[in-house]
Design a protein around this motif. Structure first.
Motif, PDB file in Angstrom:
ATOM      1  N   ASP A 180       0.829  -1.208   0.000  1.00  0.00           N
ATOM      2  CA  ASP A 180       0.000   0.000   0.000  1.00  0.00           C
ATOM      3  C   ASP A 180       0.860   1.252   0.000  1.00  0.00           C
ATOM      4  O   ASP A 180       0.557   2.237  -0.689  1.00  0.00           O
ATOM      5  CB  ASP A 180      -0.916   0.005   1.222  1.00  0.00           C
ATOM      6  N   ILE A 181       1.947   1.227   0.778  1.00  0.00           N
ATOM      7  CA  ILE A 181       2.865   2.373   0.815  1.00  0.00           C
ATOM      8  C   ILE A 181       3.440   2.627  -0.568  1.00  0.00           C
ATOM      9  O   ILE A 181       3.529   3.774  -1.034  1.00  0.00           O
ATOM     10  CB  ILE A 181       3.984   2.123   1.843  1.00  0.00           C
ATOM     11  N   LEU A 182       3.827   1.563  -1.258  1.00  0.00           N
ATOM     12  CA  LEU A 182       4.411   1.709  -2.587  1.00  0.00           C
ATOM     13  C   LEU A 182       3.395   2.249  -3.578  1.00  0.00           C
ATOM     14  O   LEU A 182       3.712   3.099  -4.413  1.00  0.00           O
ATOM     15  CB  LEU A 182       4.974   0.370  -3.069  1.00  0.00           C
ATOM     16  N   ARG A 183       2.162   1.763  -3.499  1.00  0.00           N
ATOM     17  CA  ARG A 183       1.128   2.260  -4.404  1.00  0.00           C
ATOM     18  C   ARG A 183       0.886   3.750  -4.182  1.00  0.00           C
ATOM     19  O   ARG A 183       0.785   4.531  -5.126  1.00  0.00           O
ATOM     20  CB  ARG A 183      -0.165   1.467  -4.198  1.00  0.00           C
ATOM     21  N   LYS A 184       0.813   4.130  -2.912  1.00  0.00           N
ATOM     22  CA  LYS A 184       0.559   5.539  -2.593  1.00  0.00           C
ATOM     23  C   LYS A 184       1.736   6.438  -2.954  1.00  0.00           C
ATOM     24  O   LYS A 184       1.584   7.647  -3.100  1.00  0.00           O
ATOM     25  CB  LYS A 184       0.236   5.678  -1.109  1.00  0.00           C
ATOM     26  N   SER A 185       2.923   5.831  -3.086  1.00  0.00           N
ATOM     27  CA  SER A 185       4.096   6.634  -3.456  1.00  0.00           C
ATOM     28  C   SER A 185       4.186   6.845  -4.954  1.00  0.00           C
ATOM     29  O   SER A 185       5.118   7.489  -5.442  1.00  0.00           O
ATOM     30  CB  SER A 185       5.372   5.961  -2.954  1.00  0.00           C
ATOM     31  N   GLY A 186       3.229   6.251  -5.700  1.00  0.00           N
ATOM     32  CA  GLY A 186       3.199   6.505  -7.127  1.00  0.00           C
ATOM     33  C   GLY A 186       3.539   5.332  -8.006  1.00  0.00           C
ATOM     34  O   GLY A 186       3.538   5.447  -9.234  1.00  0.00           O
ATOM     35  N   TRP A 187       3.801   4.179  -7.400  1.00  0.00           N
ATOM     36  CA  TRP A 187       4.083   3.004  -8.213  1.00  0.00           C
ATOM     37  C   TRP A 187       2.799   2.469  -8.813  1.00  0.00           C
ATOM     38  O   TRP A 187       1.743   2.454  -8.170  1.00  0.00           O
ATOM     39  CB  TRP A 187       4.738   1.919  -7.345  1.00  0.00           C
ATOM     40  N   ASP A 188       2.884   1.996 -10.027  1.00  0.00           N
ATOM     41  CA  ASP A 188       1.764   1.335 -10.671  1.00  0.00           C
ATOM     42  C   ASP A 188       1.457   0.049  -9.903  1.00  0.00           C
ATOM     43  O   ASP A 188       2.324  -0.810  -9.766  1.00  0.00           O
ATOM     44  CB  ASP A 188       2.125   1.009 -12.121  1.00  0.00           C
ATOM     45  N   PRO A 189       0.218  -0.112  -9.381  1.00  0.00           N
ATOM     46  CA  PRO A 189      -0.089  -1.326  -8.607  1.00  0.00           C
ATOM     47  C   PRO A 189       0.205  -2.608  -9.369  1.00  0.00           C
ATOM     48  O   PRO A 189       0.537  -3.625  -8.766  1.00  0.00           O
ATOM     49  CB  PRO A 189      -1.592  -1.181  -8.332  1.00  0.00           C
TER      50      PRO A 189
ATOM     51  N   GLY B  66      11.870  -0.884  -4.011  1.00  0.00           N
ATOM     52  CA  GLY B  66      10.743  -0.971  -3.096  1.00  0.00           C
ATOM     53  C   GLY B  66      11.192  -0.912  -1.648  1.00  0.00           C
ATOM     54  O   GLY B  66      10.558  -0.254  -0.810  1.00  0.00           O
ATOM     55  N   GLU B  67      12.289  -1.594  -1.326  1.00  0.00           N
ATOM     56  CA  GLU B  67      12.814  -1.547   0.038  1.00  0.00           C
ATOM     57  C   GLU B  67      13.219  -0.129   0.416  1.00  0.00           C
ATOM     58  O   GLU B  67      12.947   0.330   1.535  1.00  0.00           O
ATOM     59  CB  GLU B  67      14.017  -2.483   0.163  1.00  0.00           C
ATOM     60  N   ARG B  68      13.864   0.559  -0.522  1.00  0.00           N
ATOM     61  CA  ARG B  68      14.290   1.941  -0.235  1.00  0.00           C
ATOM     62  C   ARG B  68      13.086   2.846   0.013  1.00  0.00           C
ATOM     63  O   ARG B  68      13.088   3.679   0.938  1.00  0.00           O
ATOM     64  CB  ARG B  68      15.144   2.482  -1.384  1.00  0.00           C
ATOM     65  N   ARG B  69      12.054   2.683  -0.793  1.00  0.00           N
ATOM     66  CA  ARG B  69      10.867   3.522  -0.641  1.00  0.00           C
ATOM     67  C   ARG B  69      10.140   3.241   0.675  1.00  0.00           C
ATOM     68  O   ARG B  69       9.694   4.168   1.354  1.00  0.00           O
ATOM     69  CB  ARG B  69       9.922   3.313  -1.827  1.00  0.00           C
ATOM     70  N   VAL B  70      10.020   1.968   1.010  1.00  0.00           N
ATOM     71  CA  VAL B  70       9.366   1.621   2.270  1.00  0.00           C
ATOM     72  C   VAL B  70      10.181   2.148   3.449  1.00  0.00           C
ATOM     73  O   VAL B  70       9.639   2.744   4.393  1.00  0.00           O
ATOM     74  CB  VAL B  70       9.170   0.096   2.379  1.00  0.00           C
ATOM     75  N   GLY B  71      11.507   1.966   3.394  1.00  0.00           N
ATOM     76  CA  GLY B  71      12.360   2.459   4.466  1.00  0.00           C
ATOM     77  C   GLY B  71      12.270   3.962   4.628  1.00  0.00           C
ATOM     78  O   GLY B  71      12.204   4.486   5.750  1.00  0.00           O
ATOM     79  N   ALA B  72      12.256   4.685   3.497  1.00  0.00           N
ATOM     80  CA  ALA B  72      12.168   6.147   3.544  1.00  0.00           C
ATOM     81  C   ALA B  72      10.820   6.587   4.115  1.00  0.00           C
ATOM     82  O   ALA B  72      10.741   7.552   4.889  1.00  0.00           O
ATOM     83  CB  ALA B  72      12.370   6.721   2.145  1.00  0.00           C
ATOM     84  N   HIS B  73       9.761   5.881   3.729  1.00  0.00           N
ATOM     85  CA  HIS B  73       8.434   6.226   4.247  1.00  0.00           C
ATOM     86  C   HIS B  73       8.377   6.042   5.763  1.00  0.00           C
ATOM     87  O   HIS B  73       7.871   6.914   6.487  1.00  0.00           O
ATOM     88  CB  HIS B  73       7.373   5.356   3.572  1.00  0.00           C
ATOM     89  N   ILE B  74       8.876   4.917   6.257  1.00  0.00           N
ATOM     90  CA  ILE B  74       8.837   4.647   7.696  1.00  0.00           C
ATOM     91  C   ILE B  74       9.684   5.664   8.456  1.00  0.00           C
ATOM     92  O   ILE B  74       9.294   6.150   9.524  1.00  0.00           O
ATOM     93  CB  ILE B  74       9.312   3.213   7.993  1.00  0.00           C
TER      94      ILE B  74
END
Length: 435
Positions: free
Chosen positions: A286-295, A306-314
């Motif tokens: 869900d975090i990745l989708r909301k960050s603009g990734w195509d589901p 994906g790991e980098r984006r999730v880590g940055a979000h947290i």
């Protein structure tokens, strides 16, 4: 009179005295009237200053080459120099090993060529030497925590008669007329130790992966930190053990090397608070989708981006550099991971991300023999090659779980290194088996 060695960092305690220093020639400045030799040992640098006098000492200093191993005896005096405000006035020089010229690497040499001459690379760079000191303290801190929890340190075989886990990504070698395999994990042996009644097990040792990966975070041989815990109530017990172990070890590194790491690497080490954040894989998606990734592009697993984006979000949401991503799908986890009763499509597993890099994989293991057989069959695995492993669960193996952590990746994040090549003494990858 035999003089004992004095380390350069201790010279201030010997001002006005004659001492013997052993080290390498860091650099030479041979002027018309004065000879300057900068000597380096593993504690620092000192300038040796000699006024030319046409004597034998002048000739010896003139013949020195960079990186020669030498022993210099002389008087320590105060001086207006940048290297600690001290210098040595030499009385005797002994060349222990003359270095050839020119040197094969310098400050501008790229990493791949530096790896060809790793002993020189490490010797000449204080930051590299510090990295191994940090590694030692980090391991010491992890061992301290494990010992305090009553864990037993084990040493499991690295030669196996059958390919471990899925059978993929293993190195095969000849073994007295038959095949053997290098262990890609101590996983099965840790679980056998649990079944043997050793309630908490850990190992720090070599791991081999025949992955044709050429990334900055992969190696074909690396040091793994593995833990297995018996009589657990759930996978949460494993995550709690790891976060406390890491917090203890990182605190020890900070206390011992924090200032030096700040100076050499420009990194401020942050001791993590516990507990670490935890999010299920579905929430990570869900975090990745909301960050603009195509589901449609979001896979079951997390790729490095994906790991980098999730880590940055947290980190932005909680201020925490660590996050456990939990409940991975069955399709991408091994057959021995336990599945929750309310959703057997998932596993009671986790990855630990630190600043967006996966450093650990862990899970609660399935300890019930019949369930293991069924789950192996679902993965298309024959039970016969797994017989020694499966037998460990036929006679009362307790609930248990554990983790495997990559030491090189931990050091990468801790020190802000760009590649696992820098976090390893002698790196092994698909294209590197030397030196």
């Amino acid at each position: 009179m035999i003089r004992s060695r004095v380390h350069i960092s201790d010279l201030r305690e010997h001002i006005g005295r004659t001492v013997t220093v052993r080290g390498w020639v860091n650099s030479l400045r041979l002027m018309s009237k004065v000879q300057f030799v900068i000597v380096r040992d593993n504690t620092g640098l000192v300038q040796v200053t000699h006024k030319r006098d046409d004597g034998p000492l002048e000739a010896q200093l003139e013949a020195l080459t960079p990186e020669s191993a030498i022993k210099i005896t002389g008087r320590v005096v105060g001086a207006k120099v940048k290297l600690g405000g001290l210098e040595i006035i030499p009385e005797a020089v002994e060349v222990l090993n003359q270095a050839a010229v020119p040197l094969p690497i310098d400050e501008q040499t790229g990493i791949e060529h530096r790896l060809d001459w790793r002993f020189l690379d490490v010797r000449r760079r204080p930051a590299a030497q510090l990295m191994f000191a940090v590694q030692t303290t980090l391991e010491q801190g992890m061992r301290e925590y494990a010992y305090a929890q009553g864990a037993t340190e084990m040493h499991t075989p690295k030669l196996m008669g059958t390919a471990s886990e899925s059978g993929a990504e293993v190195f095969e070698l000849g073994y007295f007329g038959r095949s053997a395999y290098l262990a890609q994990s101590p996983q099965f042996y840790k679980q056998m130790a649990i079944s043997a009644g050793i309630e908490k097990v850990f190992e720090i040792g070599p791991v081999f992966r025949a992955e044709p990966s050429f990334t900055s975070r992969h190696a074909t041989e690396f040091t793994g930190i593995d833990v297995e815990l018996a009589w657990i109530d759930g996978v949460e017990d494993v995550m709690a053990f790891e976060e406390q172990m890491l917090a203890h070890a990182i605190t020890k590194v900070t206390d011992t090397h924090g200032a030096a790491v700040r100076e050499q690497y420009g990194v401020e080490i942050t001791v993590p608070t516990t507990p670490f954040p935890r999010i299920p894989m579905a929430e990570a998606h869900d975090i990745l989708r909301k960050s603009g990734w195509d589901p449609e592009s979001v896979k079951e697993d997390l790729d490095p981006e994906g790991e980098r984006r999730v880590g940055a979000h947290i980190q932005q949401a909680t201020g925490h550099e660590f996050v456990f991503v939990t409940h991975y799908p069955v399709s991408i986890r091994p057959f021995y991971h336990m599945r929750p009763a309310d959703d057997p499509s998932l596993t009671l597993s986790f990855d630990l991300l630190w600043r967006g890099l996966e450093i650990t994989t862990g899970a609660q293991r399935e300890h019930r023999y019949e369930v293991l057989l069924r789950q192996a069959a679902e993965k298309g695995m024959s039970p016969e090659p797994l017989r020694d492993y499966l037998d460990a669960f036929r006679y009362g193996c307790p609930p248990h779980g554990g983790l495997g952590m990559g030491l090189g990746r931990v050091l990468m994040v801790l020190l802000g290194l760009e590649s696992i090549r820098e976090a390893t003494f002698l790196f092994r990858g698909p294209n590197r088996l030397t030196p």
